[in-house]
Every structure is written in structure tokens, then in C-alpha cells.
Design an enzyme around this catalytic site. Structure first.
Site, PDB file in Angstrom:
ATOM      1  N   HIS A 255       0.400  -1.566   0.070  1.00  0.00           N
ATOM      2  CA  HIS A 255       0.335  -0.238  -0.326  1.00  0.00           C
ATOM      3  C   HIS A 255       0.783   0.929  -0.283  1.00  0.00           C
ATOM      4  CE1 HIS A 255      -3.678  -1.948   0.573  1.00  0.00           C
ATOM      5  NE2 HIS A 255      -3.457  -2.510   1.335  1.00  0.00           N
ATOM      6  N   ASP A 318      -0.520  -5.296   5.882  1.00  0.00           N
ATOM      7  CA  ASP A 318      -1.827  -6.101   5.774  1.00  0.00           C
ATOM      8  C   ASP A 318      -1.573  -5.695   4.072  1.00  0.00           C
ATOM      9  OD1 ASP A 318      -2.303  -3.358   5.284  1.00  0.00           O
ATOM     10  OD2 ASP A 318      -4.597  -3.505   4.272  1.00  0.00           O
ATOM     11  N   GLU A 319      -1.934  -6.761   3.817  1.00  0.00           N
ATOM     12  CA  GLU A 319      -1.867  -7.522   1.401  1.00  0.00           C
ATOM     13  C   GLU A 319      -1.248  -7.172   1.113  1.00  0.00           C
ATOM     14  OE1 GLU A 319      -6.696  -6.306   0.241  1.00  0.00           O
ATOM     15  OE2 GLU A 319      -5.496  -4.814   1.326  1.00  0.00           O
ATOM     16  N   ALA A 320       0.354  -7.585   1.902  1.00  0.00           N
ATOM     17  CA  ALA A 320       1.240  -7.412   1.105  1.00  0.00           C
ATOM     18  C   ALA A 320       2.273  -8.493   0.262  1.00  0.00           C
ATOM     19  CB  ALA A 320       2.811  -7.166   2.527  1.00  0.00           C
ATOM     20  N   HIS A 321       1.054  -8.187  -0.701  1.00  0.00           N
ATOM     21  CA  HIS A 321       1.108  -9.252  -1.667  1.00  0.00           C
ATOM     22  C   HIS A 321       2.418  -9.296  -2.674  1.00  0.00           C
ATOM     23  CE1 HIS A 321      -3.171 -10.003  -0.193  1.00  0.00           C
ATOM     24  NE2 HIS A 321      -3.576  -9.145  -1.156  1.00  0.00           N
TER      25      HIS A 321
END
Ligand code: ACM
Length: 513
Positions: A255, A318-321
Site C-alpha cells: 500500500h 496488510d495485503e503485502a502481496h
């Protein structure tokens, strides 16, 4: 009239005589309510008596600011004993935020050990008065407060709301308005999601382009914006005057497109991506292998911590894809000590439990009821190991989820979240295997991919936000949808008076208007 016409099923019941709002008809439900016989009536003779403390005086002024325009009474502040509304700070077993309200024919007394308790007591007092008290012009009374005693204190110390000011930017005035709405329901933490792929919203002197360039757009390509340090301090000051603590979040290592676009050197390949105005997630990552990344984080955290009198600093996670697991763990191992070095307590989204949360860190759970067992077990294991939890289950309390398929705003990736669903769960037993002491509270996030205006904020927050506030404040023994929905319905005239738009859920027996 204190009690108007209420539609119950198909029948409209009208009470013709003005009666006081029943003592327990408050959201969040007070811990203990003992009705008395005779109400107190505010008249042109009423004074607001405060003890000598500066804080009691300030809260007295705040209360007078609500009561004077609508009652038309002078309501002078006085330190002399007499009839009226008394605000007293005194030693006693009220806890950090608790209060006692005593109401009878000769007056109403609010007593608390700390100013936050007095302030919360004022919110209760406010809700016991007719909704017209919220208006800005003189209204007809009578201004009665039911007789009796309320003894009240919160179930959880952390009762939060998050506003995403990154996907769409909201002005200081819009944030202040939300703070006032939160205060009415005794919420005490305002989490600001200050950075994301679409915009960096806080001035950082050592990295100025974060705000001036990284903050120059938003979802949909609008102009975005950012808070100067003075703006941010004004938000913090205003929140503090409403007994809310601001929790700033810089979301990392994912993000981060707005930061990566602002400084080419932050990228592993040295090439700055374009600014991003879409709504995808998971495509950006800080460069975990570069030392410059940690200089950057140190500068940002140092400047933000200096602006933050509050205890917490949220680092996202979060969401550290686009970050490998190994890099994620390495990053969190290096970044958390930077936060503690500047005297702040780490909060991160619950993915931090897959790394090594530092001692004292809090993890914010944003999974769903049916999130897989292994992920929940990882969170529970961290909680058993001392990591505190803030509960924000997305299919319960994400305020940006649509209420129904027809809701014009919001998203539905976590499901449709009607009013009953957002209220009807128990933070105390929501996650199996978590010790009770690990649950620090609840938070209702409002992500702003589809939220553009202040009215949009109101429509998604109301009527769900008061339910989340009640989950955080009220004892589990008061939890009951059938009685809650009646108390909730009674709030609607107050929202009307305050100009708060809300979703008229068919699940709630709204008063006939
Ligand atoms: C989140 O909703 N990505 C925390």
C-alpha cells in the site's frame, strides 16, 4: 414531545403527553440503570455548576454549547452550589472513563474520577434530552431528564473508528464532524489511514514530495490533498477535546505506491512508478533490501511520533502481496523497533501475527467469520503469547460494506452487512482460543474507495457505527438485538436534527416521521 410516534409492526402508537426519555434509552447501553420517580427539568433558571477544575469547566462549556442554542436559556457556568446541572470530578471507583448520573427534581449531577468520564456522562445526558436539543435555533421544550441513577463504565478500553483519508481525501472540517459523531457514542480512538497507494496525506518535512506529489491525487483522479503539520495538530487537538486519541497509520510495506511514486530511490529498481488512482490492492512494496527504506521509515515515524501525543502508531502490514514472506518478516523485524524507539506502541493489521510482533504490540483482526482456521489460529497463538487484539471483522464492522445489494455506495467483497449483522456478535468470544484479556476492544473502519463526501461518510456509518460503539462499551449482559433496535431507532430524530444522513434499514423500527 420527548416520546413521539413510534411505528411498531403495523400499529402507530402516539403518546400525547410530554414525558422524559426513559433513563435507559441510550446508545451505548449503560452498565447499570436505576429509574427514579421524578425527572429534572431544565429551565431558564438552570445553571451548570462545575467544580474548580479546568477540565470540568471546559466540559461544562461544551455542554452549554449544545444546550444554549436550542433551549434559548443562558445556562451560566457557576462554581456555586445550587439547583441545576452539576459536573463533579472526584475520587471514586469510576475507572478511567466511567461516570455516575443522578437525576431528580432538584437537579442532575454527573460525577467521575476523570474528565473523560464526565465527558461520556455528558453524552448520556444529551441523549436523555429530546432530539431537538441538537438544533441550532430555539426549540420548544420541555427539557426533561428522567429521574434515577446511571452507573456506567466501558467494557473495553479501545473503542475505535477508522477513516481512510487516502483513497479519498477528507478535509480537517470533515474529520472534525466525524469526531463529533463518534463522541456522541463514546468512541475514544480515531484511527486515520494516512497513506496508501492512492495518496500520502501527511506532511513529512524530511521527505516533502510524499505530500506535495504523493498526495496530489486520489481514487478517480481528483485533486487529493494532504494535512500540513498544523492541520494534523488541529485534528489531534479537536479529537482530544472530545476525549478521542488519534491513531495515525502509515501502511507498510505494501500500500505504498504514493511514496514509491514520490521518490524513485525508494524503489528496488530506482524507477518511480506513476501515481495511482484505481482501486486495486497488493501491487506495491517498499524495497526491503535497501537501507534507505529504513532511513525513510525512521524519518516518517520520528516526525509522526512527534505530532502524536497518543500512545499508538499503526504500521499497516496488510495485503503485502508483492513482498515475499521472508521479506515481510525482515521488514517488520526492523520497523517495529523504530516505532518503539520513538516511544510509541505498535499497532498493525493482523498479518503481523505471521511475523514477530514486538512486546506490547496490538494486532487488528480484519478477517471474516469464515476466515480459514489456520489464519485464526495464528492470531489466537499470538494473543496467547501476549499480543493484544483489536477486533474489526470485515463482514461485521467494515462500514464501507454495502448494507444490501441496492446500497448505492460501498463494496461487497466481505459480504453485505445489514444493521443486525454488524451488531449481533460478541467481541468476547468471537475468536476461539483467544484469552479474554487479549481483547482490547473493537474498531469500525471506513475505507473510502467509494466514499467521497461527508454525507457519504454519514450514510455508511449510520446506523451501524452506534452498534459497534455499543459492542465496545456496554456489558455483554445488555446485548440483545430486540431491545437494541428500539434504542437505536430512538436515535434517528437526533441524527435528523444534526443533519446526519443514514440508511433507513427495514430491520429497525424507526419512528414515523
Ligand atoms: C484491510 O482491509 N486491507 C485491512
Amino acid at each position: 414531545m420527548a416520546v413521539g410516534a413510534f411505528t411498531v409492526g403495523a400499529t402507530t402508537v402516539t403518546k400525547a403527553t410530554p414525558t422524559a426519555t426513559p433513563l435507559g434509552r441510550v446508545v451505548p447501553a449503560p452498565a447499570s440503570v436505576t429509574p427514579g420517580k421524578t425527572p429534572y427539568r431544565i429551565t431558564h433558571d438552570t445553571a451548570i455548576q462545575v467544580d474548580g477544575s479546568r477540565e470540568a469547566r471546559r466540559i461544562g462549556e461544551y455542554l452549554a454549547g449544545i444546550l444554549r442554542p436550542s433551549t434559548g436559556y443562558r445556562l451560566p457556568l457557576s462554581t456555586h452550589a445550587g439547583h441545576g446541572i452539576q459536573l463533579r470530578l472526584t475520587k471514586g471507583s469510576f475507572g478511567a472513563e466511567g461516570y455516575r448520573l443522578d437525576s431528580g427534581p432538584s437537579g442532575v449531577t454527573l460525577t467521575a474520577a476523570h474528565a473523560a468520564g464526565l465527558f461520556h456522562g455528558v453524552q448520556t445526558l444529551r441523549q436523555l434530552l429530546p432530539a431537538a436539543v441538537e438544533k441550532n435555533s430555539v426549540q420548544r421544550g420541555p427539557w426533561q431528564i428522567a429521574g434515577g441513577t446511571i452507573e456506567d463504565s466501558p467494557r473495553y478500553a479501545y473503542r475505535g473508528a477508522m477513516l481512510d483519508v487516502s483513497r479519498h481525501f477528507f478535509t480537517v472540517a470533515q474529520v472534525k464532524r466525524y469526531i463529533d459523531e463518534l463522541a456522541l457514542y463514546k468512541i475514544n480512538e480515531l484511527h486515520l489511514h494516512l497513506s496508501d497507494d492512492q495518496g500520502w496525506r501527511i506532511a513529512i518535512d524530511s521527505w516533502p514530495r510524499l505530500a506535495t506529489y504523493g498526495g496530489s491525487t486520489e481514487v478517480g483522479g481528483g485533486a487529493g490533498g494532504y494535512y500540513t503539520k498544523a492541520d494534523y495538530q488541529e485534528i489531534v487537538r479537536y479529537a482530544s477535546s472530545r476525549y478521542l486519541e488519534v491513531v495515525p497509520e502509515i501502511d507498510m510495506p505494501g500500500h505504498t505506491n504514493a511514496a514509491l511514486a514520490s521518490y524513485a530511490d525508494l524503489n528496488c529498481d530506482g524507477v518511480a512508478p506513476s501515481l495511482y488512482t484505481g482501486t486495486d490492492v497488493g501491487f506495491s512494496s517498499l524495497c526491503v533490501g535497501k537501507d534507505l527504506t529504513y532511513d525513510f521509515v525512521d524519518d516518517v515515524v520520528r516526525e509522526l511520533a512527534a505530532l502524536t501525543p497518543g500512545r499508538y502508531l499503526h504500521i499497516g502490514g496488510d495485503e503485502a502481496h508483492s513482498t515475499s514472506h521472508e521479506d515481510y518478516v525482515k521488514f517488520m523485524d526492523r520497523v517495529q523497533p523504530i516505532v518503539t524507539k520513538y516511544g510509541k506502541t505498535v499497532i498493525a493489521w493482523h498479518q503481523i501475527t505471521g511475523a514477530h510482533p514486538v512486546k506490547g504490540a496490538l494486532a487488528q483482526y480484519w478477517g471474516l467469520d469464515d476466515t480459514d482456521a489456520a489464519e485464526k489460529a495464528q492470531v489466537a497463538a499470538a494473543a496467547k503469547n501476549g499480543t493484544g487484539l483489536i477486533l474489526s471483522p470485515a463482514d461485521r464492522v467494515y462500514l464501507d460494506m454495502k448494507y444490501t445489494e441496492d446500497t448505492p455506495l460501498g463494496q461487497d467483497w466481505a459480504g453485505l452487512v445489514e444493521v443486525k449483522r454488524s451488531y449481533d456478535w460478541d467481541p468476547g468470544n468471537y475468536l476461539a482460543g483467544v484469552p479474554t484479556s487479549a481483547i482490547r476492544g473493537v474498531e469500525a473502519p471506513l475505507w473510502s474507495e467509494t466514499i467521497v463526501t461527508g454525507a457519504n461518510i454519514d450514510y455508511m456509518a449510520f446506523p451501524r457505527l452506534p452498534g459497534v460503539a455499543e459492542l465496545g462499551w456496554s456489558p455483554a449482559s445488555t446485548h440483545d438485538w430486540d431491545t437494541y433496535k428500539v434504542r437505536l431507532a430512538a436515535q434517528a430524530p437526533r441524527w435528523d436534527a444534526l443533519g446526519i444522513d443514514y440508511y433507513r434499514s427495514p430491520q429497525v423500527p424507526w419512528p414515523a416521521s
